[in-house]
Motif scaffolding. Structure first.
Motif, PDB file in Angstrom:
ATOM      1  N   SER C  18       0.827  -1.201   0.000  1.00 37.87           N
ATOM      2  CA  SER C  18       0.000   0.000   0.000  1.00 37.87           C
ATOM      3  C   SER C  18       0.867   1.259   0.000  1.00 37.87           C
ATOM      4  O   SER C  18       0.604   2.214  -0.726  1.00 37.87           O
ATOM      5  N   THR C  21       2.483   1.790  -3.457  1.00 37.03           N
ATOM      6  CA  THR C  21       1.625   1.932  -4.629  1.00 37.03           C
ATOM      7  C   THR C  21       1.217   3.392  -4.788  1.00 37.03           C
ATOM      8  O   THR C  21       0.839   4.027  -3.809  1.00 37.03           O
ATOM      9  N   ILE C 277      -5.797  -1.287  -2.553  1.00 35.44           N
ATOM     10  CA  ILE C 277      -4.766  -1.548  -3.559  1.00 35.44           C
ATOM     11  C   ILE C 277      -5.422  -1.880  -4.902  1.00 35.44           C
ATOM     12  O   ILE C 277      -5.038  -1.353  -5.950  1.00 35.44           O
ATOM     13  N   ILE C 281      -4.937   0.207  -8.473  1.00 37.81           N
ATOM     14  CA  ILE C 281      -4.246  -0.261  -9.679  1.00 37.81           C
ATOM     15  C   ILE C 281      -5.175  -0.477 -10.865  1.00 37.81           C
ATOM     16  O   ILE C 281      -4.735  -0.411 -12.001  1.00 37.81           O
TER      17      ILE C 281
END
Lengths: 322, 252, 314
Positions: C18, C21, C277, C281
């Motif tokens: 996390s 990212t 997450i 993404i």
């Protein structure tokens, strides 16, 4: 069928509700009307036709859905039918893009979405009811959660969309009786008329269906066929109303509950038209009042959701959800 | 004549009705008895095409129930189920009038009205005919449903535990009524009963089921004997003859 | 304690993912901007996710014990909606109140809403366990209609959207710390876990073993309302989290909260991290709010729980 003298006759209720509906329509067309009549007619007239169509579609689909399911708390929108339609619209924009979706002829799009909607709702319904002895509460809860899932999926896809596409879509999806999509009025009216014709042919079975599956079969009704057909018609009506104004969860429940309660008979010959008249009176009358009282800036759908939700809780608590 | 041929119905691998073959001649009153889970109600539902069967065939006057048009059959055979829960708020008269649906499809004729009046009168429901079902006592409601079946006026009338929830007075009245249907109107009446003594006192024929299969069938005098009852219900009992009727005492 | 030992490294791993990212690269610059990014945005976000996840999962568990029903959690009992209404009212009545003050007000309305829900449950003869979440969802709908009505009139629809749908993209240092209050309450819940287990066995048993029933219910309500209010006020509601996590943990480990509450808290944190997450993404460089991801996953799990019904809910 005779009624006791002390009871109000069904015809009286029907006339009263029809008068109320008519009154609200007249009020809608005339109150505060300024300027040329041709403008008013085309501007307000379009809106009125749209609202009447929506009222009709929601009232009829809800009452019949309750008859089929033998339950006065379930409605197509509570178990997620209109959320499904919203999801369909989103998927459409998702795959075509806003530009692509806009380039598709809206009538064609409506027909397409309605067709998919009919197929999906039959599937969903079959899946839910095939268990036979599944409890009604389970069905309701599954429906409510499915509706939530459809909504979440829609907003997920909407997020994944190009932000521009998103704005196009959001405009279309927020329930508003003010922004009726005029492009669709013709095709929606045609669809509603066609549905009404088939319903008319089926109407003698409605009262028998309300006795429940076994009794209906015992009386010679081809239950499977009639119910499947009715569900398809209900899906079309839900498509009509959702395409015109977007999803409204509790309106149907509100209207149908009032109609069952006010009409002193369970005969569909009275309950259905009374429900339609109440729906028109609520929708059109409510719009008039909002425009006067709140001077235009409160969406009627919110008010309806509020009262509809209260009615729902009341019905659950009173235990008519058996 | 109702011909049941090799009918089987299973749920999740267990046969609830297991290769049952049975012929019920026209006329008279037939009782179906048996312990819980014997498949009595299921068999009745299959015969009245409320439930599809897995294999086998049921003919009513030569009419295959799984193929015949629903409304044709509805003019020949009627069924009253035990759980009659109706959400619609109907008056007694409304309910009884539905018995005419197979004939009039909802548009009642003068002849229909006559039928309705007669059925209501026959069950002594005139005082309540404009009351709603949910305003009635259990016994009155039960009678209203019987009146509806009566109003359907079919040759074959099936009743699934019609004595449920009735006190003794109403139970006796109901059985006498079913008896009269067979005697005065030459109807073929088939009743699922729990109480052996009611079956013994009012039936022309008794059919016993056990574990989904047909155990025995015959007139009461052949059926109400300790050895058979022992085999069917797995209880010791004695049988006493009281007048023409054989009564079972299974209390010791 | 073994499940905890298993869960902790998984959650730590998720937390690490996390933190790393995101749009801005952490390694690109030498002038310490990477570090700044971590301290100002990434770390607070990861912490906020974990705190909110743990808090909501524990709140869900406590509510399930209080209502004695497996399908209850802040978003199926009107709690979250009441908190949002409270935020809105606070914003209208006292716009200058600091966020903490508004949050306190929201906690009060959440308490009132949840108490109302429990009152309805007490009054109604419940024929089916499934009616409980149904009533809760509809109560939430009604409260939501009121909020929407007001928000629409005062042009606050956007704020309302933020409260009702969990979105962590706005989290920065200095804007999530209220969630630590929720964490403190989660610890309180752990300290009193045994009492909630007993409450879950019913009023009669609870009184029988000498528990002050009303007091424990009030404590539970207070914890749930405060935690929900902190989450709603800072990042927005994450639906179904408090339902999914406790149910799954209960299937595996049972209902002794003294033992399971840590697992529930850690799994809650892990699930929210995972959802976040995913949301980050899927359409990078944009993101899907965690509330939406959780809405999809949560309703699917809920449906599965309903239709398989191994949870003996009724």
């Amino acid at each position: 069928m005779q009624a006791d003298a002390k009871r109000i006759s069904p015809s009286t209720v029907l006339f009263a509700s029809a008068a109320l509906a008519l009154l609200s329509m007249i009020a809608f067309m005339t109150i505060g009307a300024k300027g040329s009549w041709s403008f008013i007619l085309s501007f307000r007239g379009t809106k009125l036709i749209g609202m009447v169509l929506v009222a009709y579609a929601i009232a009829v689909s809800t009452v019949l859905f309750q008859t089929i399911s033998g339950n006065r708390v379930l409605t197509p929108s509570i178990i997620g039918f209109d959320a499904m339609y919203t999801l369909l619209q989103t998927v459409m924009v998702f795959f075509l893009g806003a530009a692509g979706a806009a380039s598709v002829n809206p009538q064609l799009q409506f027909v397409l979405e309605t067709a998919v909607m009919v197929g999906l709702s039959l599937l969903l319904f079959r899946a839910l009811f095939s268990g036979g002895s599944r409890s009604l509460h389970l069905l309701m809860l599954v429906g409510v959660i499915l509706g939530g899932l459809f909504r979440s999926l829609s907003s997920f896809l909407q997020r994944v969309l190009d932000p521009n596409d998103f704005i196009v879509l959001q405009d279309r999806l927020f329930a508003s009786f003010n922004s009726i999509d005029a492009n669709l009025l013709g095709i929606a009216a045609t669809a509603t008329l066609a549905v009404t014709f088939v319903l008319w042919r089926l109407s003698p079975t409605f009262d028998v269906l309300s006795l429940g599956r076994e009794a209906a079969i015992g009386l010679g009704v081809d239950h499977q066929r009639v119910v499947t057909l009715l569900l398809a018609l209900i899906a079309v009506l839900v498509s009509v109303s959702t395409a015109l104004v977007g999803p409204v969860t509790f309106f149907g429940l509100l209207v149908a509950s009032l109609a069952w309660q006010l009409t002193p008979t369970a005969s569909h010959r009275f309950v259905l038209p009374v429900a339609v008249c109440i729906a028109i009176a609520t929708l059109v009358g409510g719009q008039v009042m909002l425009e006067r009282l709140f001077s235009f800036n409160t969406a009627l759908s919110i008010v309806i959701e509020f009262f509809g939700g209260l009615v729902f809780i009341f019905l659950l608590i009173r235990g008519s959800a058996r | 004549m109702i011909e049941i041929q090799e009918v089987t119905k299973s749920y999740g691998g267990t046969a609830v009705v297991d290769r049952v073959s049975l012929t019920l001649p026209s006329g008279g009153l037939t009782s179906i008895i048996g312990p819980n889970g014997a498949g009595k109600s299921t068999l009745l539902s299959i015969v009245s095409r409320l439930m599809p069967m897995d294999t086998g065939k049921v003919l009513v006057d030569g009419l295959d129930v799984s193929r015949a048009a629903g409304d044709v059959l509805a003019r020949r055979l009627s069924i009253m189920r035990q759980d009659n829960h109706i959400t619609a708020r109907l008056s007694v008269r409304d309910l009884v009038a539905f018995g005419r649906y197979p004939y009039s499809k909802g548009r009642l004729t003068a002849a229909d009205a006559e039928h309705i009046d007669r059925s209501i009168a026959y069950l002594g429901l005139e005082p309540y005919q404009n009351r709603f079902l949910d305003e009635l006592s259990g016994g009155q409601r039960q009678r209203a449903f019987i009146a509806m079946v009566l109003c359907q006026d079919t040759d074959y009338m099936l009743f699934d535990e019609p004595l449920n929830n009735l006190d003794i007075k109403h139970a006796v009245e109901t059985m006498k009524l079913l008896r009269r249907l067979a005697d005065d109107f030459a109807k073929t009446v088939v009743v699922v009963l729990h109480d052996i003594n009611f079956a013994s006192a009012y039936s022309d024929r008794i059919v016993a089921m056990q574990g989904g299969r047909l155990a025995f069938e015959g007139p009461p005098q052949d059926m109400i004997v300790p050895s058979r009852l022992q085999a069917i219900f797995d209880v010791d009992c004695r049988v006493h003859a009281v007048g023409d009727t054989r009564l079972v005492n299974y209390f010791d | 304690m073994r499940p905890v030992l298993f869960a902790i490294p998984v959650v730590l791993l998720l937390a690490a993912v996390s933190v790393f990212t995101g749009v801005g690269s952490l390694a690109s610059s030498d002038d310490g901007r990477g570090w700044l990014l971590v301290v100002e945005s990434r770390l607070p976000r990861t912490l906020a996710l974990m705190l909110a996840g743990a808090g909501l999962a524990v709140s869900g568990t406590i509510m399930q014990m209080l209502a004695r029903n497996r399908f209850v959690e802040p978003s199926t009992a009107g709690t979250a909606e009441s908190a949002a209404l409270g935020m809105l009212l606070a914003m209208l009545i006292a716009p200058n109140l600091p966020v903490a003050g508004k949050m306190a007000f929201a906690a009060l309305t959440a308490l009132a809403g949840t108490a109302l829900f429990l009152q309805i449950l007490r009054r109604v003869p419940l024929r089916s366990a499934l009616m409980v979440p149904l009533i809760g969802l509809m109560l939430g709908g009604v409260v939501n209609a009121v909020t929407t009505f007001i928000a629409y009139r005062y042009d606050l629809m956007q704020s309302m959207g933020a409260w009702m749908s969990g979105d962590f993209s706005v989290v920065l240092r200095g804007r999530y710390e209220l969630l630590w209050i929720g964490f403190a309450l989660t610890l309180v819940a752990y300290a009193t876990a045994a009492r909630f287990t007993v409450i879950g066995m019913g009023e009669a048993i609870a009184r029988n073993v000498g528990l002050d029933y009303d007091k424990v219910v009030t404590l539970g309500l207070a914890i749930v309302s405060m935690v929900t209010a902190t989450v709603v006020a800072t990042v927005g509601m994450i639906p179904f989290l408090g339902l999914v996590v406790p149910n799954i943990v209960s299937l595996i480990l049972g209902d002794n909260l003294r033992r399971t509450l840590p697992v529930i808290a850690i799994s809650g944190a892990g699930l929210v991290l995972a959802c976040d997450i995913i949301g980050r993404i899927v359409i990078a460089p944009y993101e899907v709010p965690v509330g939406t991801v959780m809405g999809v996953i949560g309703s699917l799990v809920f449906l599965h729980l309903l239709l398989s019904r191994r949870s003996h809910a009724g």
